[in-house]
Write a protein that holds these residues in place. Structure first.
Motif, mmCIF file in Angstrom:
data_model
loop_
_atom_site.group_PDB
_atom_site.id
_atom_site.type_symbol
_atom_site.label_atom_id
_atom_site.label_comp_id
_atom_site.label_asym_id
_atom_site.label_seq_id
_atom_site.Cartn_x
_atom_site.Cartn_y
_atom_site.Cartn_z
ATOM 1 N N SER A 135 3.461 -0.388 15.635
ATOM 2 C CA SER A 135 3.523 1.058 15.767
ATOM 3 C C SER A 135 4.727 1.548 14.968
ATOM 4 C CB SER A 135 3.653 1.465 17.235
ATOM 5 O OG SER A 135 3.779 2.860 17.355
ATOM 6 N N PRO A 137 6.498 5.020 13.150
ATOM 7 C CA PRO A 137 6.471 6.476 12.945
ATOM 8 C C PRO A 137 6.223 6.826 11.481
ATOM 9 C CG PRO A 137 8.353 5.828 14.290
ATOM 10 C CD PRO A 137 7.761 4.565 13.741
ATOM 11 N N SER A 138 5.681 8.002 11.246
ATOM 12 C CA SER A 138 5.292 8.398 9.894
ATOM 13 C C SER A 138 6.487 8.650 8.985
ATOM 14 C CB SER A 138 4.421 9.659 9.948
ATOM 15 O OG SER A 138 3.220 9.408 10.645
ATOM 16 N N TYR A 139 7.559 9.227 9.522
ATOM 17 C CA TYR A 139 8.722 9.571 8.699
ATOM 18 C C TYR A 139 9.759 8.449 8.740
ATOM 19 C CZ TYR A 139 7.133 14.475 8.564
ATOM 20 O OH TYR A 139 6.418 15.633 8.365
ATOM 21 N N ARG A 143 12.783 6.084 11.820
ATOM 22 C CA ARG A 143 12.784 4.632 11.977
ATOM 23 C C ARG A 143 14.166 4.049 11.704
ATOM 24 N NH1 ARG A 143 7.899 5.366 8.440
ATOM 25 N NH2 ARG A 143 9.085 4.545 6.691
ATOM 26 N N ARG A 179 7.507 4.894 -0.104
ATOM 27 C CA ARG A 179 7.207 5.084 1.319
ATOM 28 C C ARG A 179 6.512 3.853 1.895
ATOM 29 N NH1 ARG A 179 5.318 11.329 0.560
ATOM 30 N NH2 ARG A 179 7.358 12.288 0.940
ATOM 31 N N VAL A 183 7.869 1.282 4.987
ATOM 32 C CA VAL A 183 7.110 0.866 6.165
ATOM 33 C C VAL A 183 7.146 -0.649 6.315
ATOM 34 C CG1 VAL A 183 4.781 0.713 7.134
ATOM 35 C CG2 VAL A 183 5.605 2.875 6.201
ATOM 36 N N PRO A 201 1.198 3.957 8.686
ATOM 37 C CA PRO A 201 1.201 5.114 7.793
ATOM 38 C C PRO A 201 1.631 4.726 6.374
ATOM 39 C CG PRO A 201 3.219 5.088 9.071
ATOM 40 C CD PRO A 201 2.369 3.946 9.585
ATOM 41 N N CYS A 202 1.341 5.603 5.420
ATOM 42 C CA CYS A 202 1.877 5.515 4.050
ATOM 43 C C CYS A 202 1.340 4.341 3.236
ATOM 44 C CB CYS A 202 3.410 5.462 4.061
ATOM 45 S SG CYS A 202 4.191 6.801 4.985
ATOM 46 N N GLU A 471 13.053 11.909 3.210
ATOM 47 C CA GLU A 471 12.274 12.048 4.432
ATOM 48 C C GLU A 471 12.952 12.986 5.431
ATOM 49 O OE1 GLU A 471 8.957 9.798 5.170
ATOM 50 O OE2 GLU A 471 9.312 10.983 3.364
ATOM 51 N N TRP A 475 11.047 16.146 6.817
ATOM 52 C CA TRP A 475 10.952 16.392 8.253
ATOM 53 C C TRP A 475 11.470 17.795 8.583
ATOM 54 C CZ3 TRP A 475 9.416 14.220 12.922
ATOM 55 C CH2 TRP A 475 9.988 14.762 14.070
#
Length: 522
Positions: A135, A137-139, A143, A179, A183, A201-202, A471, A475
């Motif tokens: 799991s 997070p997108s941004y 993280r 990006r 990740v 994501p990404c 990011e 955001w």
């Protein structure tokens, strides 16, 4: 208009049907390949630009999908997504479904590239009932990313492709790869199966194909081909010169200049920064160690205290994030009393020059003005602080102290590993070819002066990483209707500036958990 386009498609010699007011008869060089660029996830402006580029190269690029199209090109889409779109067009023909990488390679080759497996859009391999293993997070600013990385083979390949995209002025593609790298860096264990990536994501279609190639073959064929290409190697060498950007390097390459020797023999006029960058090329492309950064910090600290006893200096950039080496050294200078920082930079630079520490320097003035109506343009990573870009002369002689301007004995020698010689480096000076022969080395050093009221924002902005800061700004704009820069935070809803005296306050204003510098290595 639609019937006119269809009549042109039926008669290829009539010209490029996608052209608006252009495309002379006979300008289509490759009638066997009729291209359509899918706007989905690509964006209208990028699609327009790429379509125009294709036509200039002699390709037939359609503005509207029709029965003449043979190649559908998309970006960050799976084959399932594109086939669903084709279904909405009531088209069941067998057309080539291609990733944007095929298009860019064709543009560079000046003709349709051979269609390889890596160019073909892939089906989603995961099933709906599979549970994501990670799991994330997108941004990236949500993280915690330490220097530990369990997927270096994957991130190295994608980072190289990102660098190539950035050198090729394809910013969107470069950001997409960066990006994806961010990740992968945050994953707690190595990726051994594509199934582990489900739900992350990404990770677009192109990225997933690169990852699959590395997992199956140990390396990415695309990354290896890029790394060994003459153009990439030339761009790396030429942009390695201090003061030379991708645009200048591209112009030189078009003139047949691929390395340092050819540049020196070409008679090209270089500005002062580029002259210094060429003269000290090997030194400036050698990693700077933390001990060297600290030694430079002692010198700059002495200069600051000498001209303004109350001023403060902070080591920023990658070293503040805990990196053991870097390509340059950055310092942020301020004074606890607002206004006392004015005039500080010229005095510091003058002190360093008088002691012989600066081989080159260029200073820019502070041009930031705070408007009552908020920032005039969206914030970016380019600030307007007073800055000094310099090439610093660091004493590395055994038994000498870098902090002693007179060169008296003491201190430790620097121990940074030498970089591999670049093509053409044999034309540099004897000292540059044999760094151990001289008791000093050249290092890139940037000095930034900030008013104390903007210090927290400057400290956050200059600590990095570059993607983490990007990011944060994304955001702020997308999630909070705010505008963040290295100078200020502006609330667009309340139409006011939000003040902060620490990084923790800025994170709080943005509704984010505070992440310390050591975990901002996105």
């Amino acid at each position: 208009m639609v019937p006119l386009k269809r009549r042109k498609v039926a008669c290829p010699p009539a010209g490029n049907t996608g052209t608006t007011g252009g495309g002379d008869a006979g300008s289509i060089k490759f009638p066997e390949a009729v291209l359509f660029l899918l706007e989905r996830k690509m964006g209208a402006s990028r699609r327009t630009f790429l379509s125009q580029l294709g036509r200039k190269k002699g390709f037939q690029v359609e503005d509207a999908f029709n029965e003449s199209v043979t190649h559908v090109v998309s970006e960050n889409n799976s084959s399932e997504e594109v086939r669903r779109w084709l279904g909405s067009q009531n088209d069941q023909r067998a057309v080539h479904l291609l990733d944007i990488s095929w298009f860019t390679e064709s543009m560079r080759a000046g003709q349709p590239a051979d269609i390889l497996d890596r160019h073909k859009l892939q089906d989603e391999s995961a099933h709906d009932n599979e549970v994501p293993l990670f799991s994330v997070p997108s941004y990236a600013c949500q993280r915690r990313t330490s220097l530990a990385n369990h997927n270096t083979a994957l991130t190295d390949a994608l980072s190289l492709l990102a660098e190539n995209a950035e050198l090729s002025k394809e910013e969107g593609r470069g950001v997409a790869f960066r990006r994806a790298v961010a990740v992968l860096k945050v994953l707690p264990e190595p990726v051994t199966s594509m199934a582990q990536l489900r739900g992350l994501p990404c990770l677009g279609g192109h990225t997933l194909r690169v990852i699959k190639d590395v997992l199956e073959n140990g390396t990415s064929s695309e990354a290896e081909a890029t790394k060994n290409s003459q153009r990439f190697r030339a761009l790396k060498v030429l942009t390695g010169i201090f003061g030379v950007g991708a645009k200048t390097a591209e112009r030189w390459i078009r003139l047949g200049i691929d390395d340092l020797q050819q540049l020196q023999q070409s008679g090209q006029t270089l500005n002062r920064a580029q002259q210094g960058g060429l003269e000290h090329y090997l030194d400036l492309n050698q990693p700077v160690t933390r001990s060297e950064a600290d030694a430079i910090g002692e010198v700059v600290g002495r200069a600051v205290v000498s001209v303004s006893p109350g001023a403060r200096i902070t080591l920023i950039g990658g070293f503040r994030r805990g990196k053991p080496t870097g390509h340059d050294v950055d310092f942020l200078i301020t004074h606890p009393e607002e206004g006392n920082e004015v005039g500080l930079m010229p005095k510091v630079v003058s002190w360093l020059q008088s002691k012989g520490f600066l081989l080159y320097q260029k200073t820019t003035r502070n041009s930031y003005l705070e408007s009552d109506d908020g920032p005039a343009q969206p914030s970016s990573n380019m600030d307007r602080f007073e800055r000094c870009f310099s090439i610093f002369k660091l004493d590395t002689g055994e038994g000498t102290r870098a902090t002693e301007a007179s060169g008296e004995s003491g201190g430790e020698a620097a121990g940074a590993p030498e970089a591999d010689p670049a093509p053409g480096s044999q034309v540099l000076s004897d000292d540059e070819q044999n760094p151990g022969a001289k008791p000093w080395r050249a290092v890139r050093v940037d000095l930034v002066v900030s008013p104390i009221s903007q210090f927290a924002f400057a400290l956050l902005g200059w600590t990095g990483s570059k993607l983490f800061e990007r990011e944060l700004r994304r955001w702020a704009g997308h999630e909070k209707a705010m505008s963040l820069s290295s100078h200020a935070l502006y609330d667009g809803n309340q139409r006011r500036y939000v003040r902060a005296t620490s990084e923790e306050e800025i994170f709080s204003h943005l509704g984010l958990e505070f992440i310390p510098p050591s975990e901002r290595n996105a």
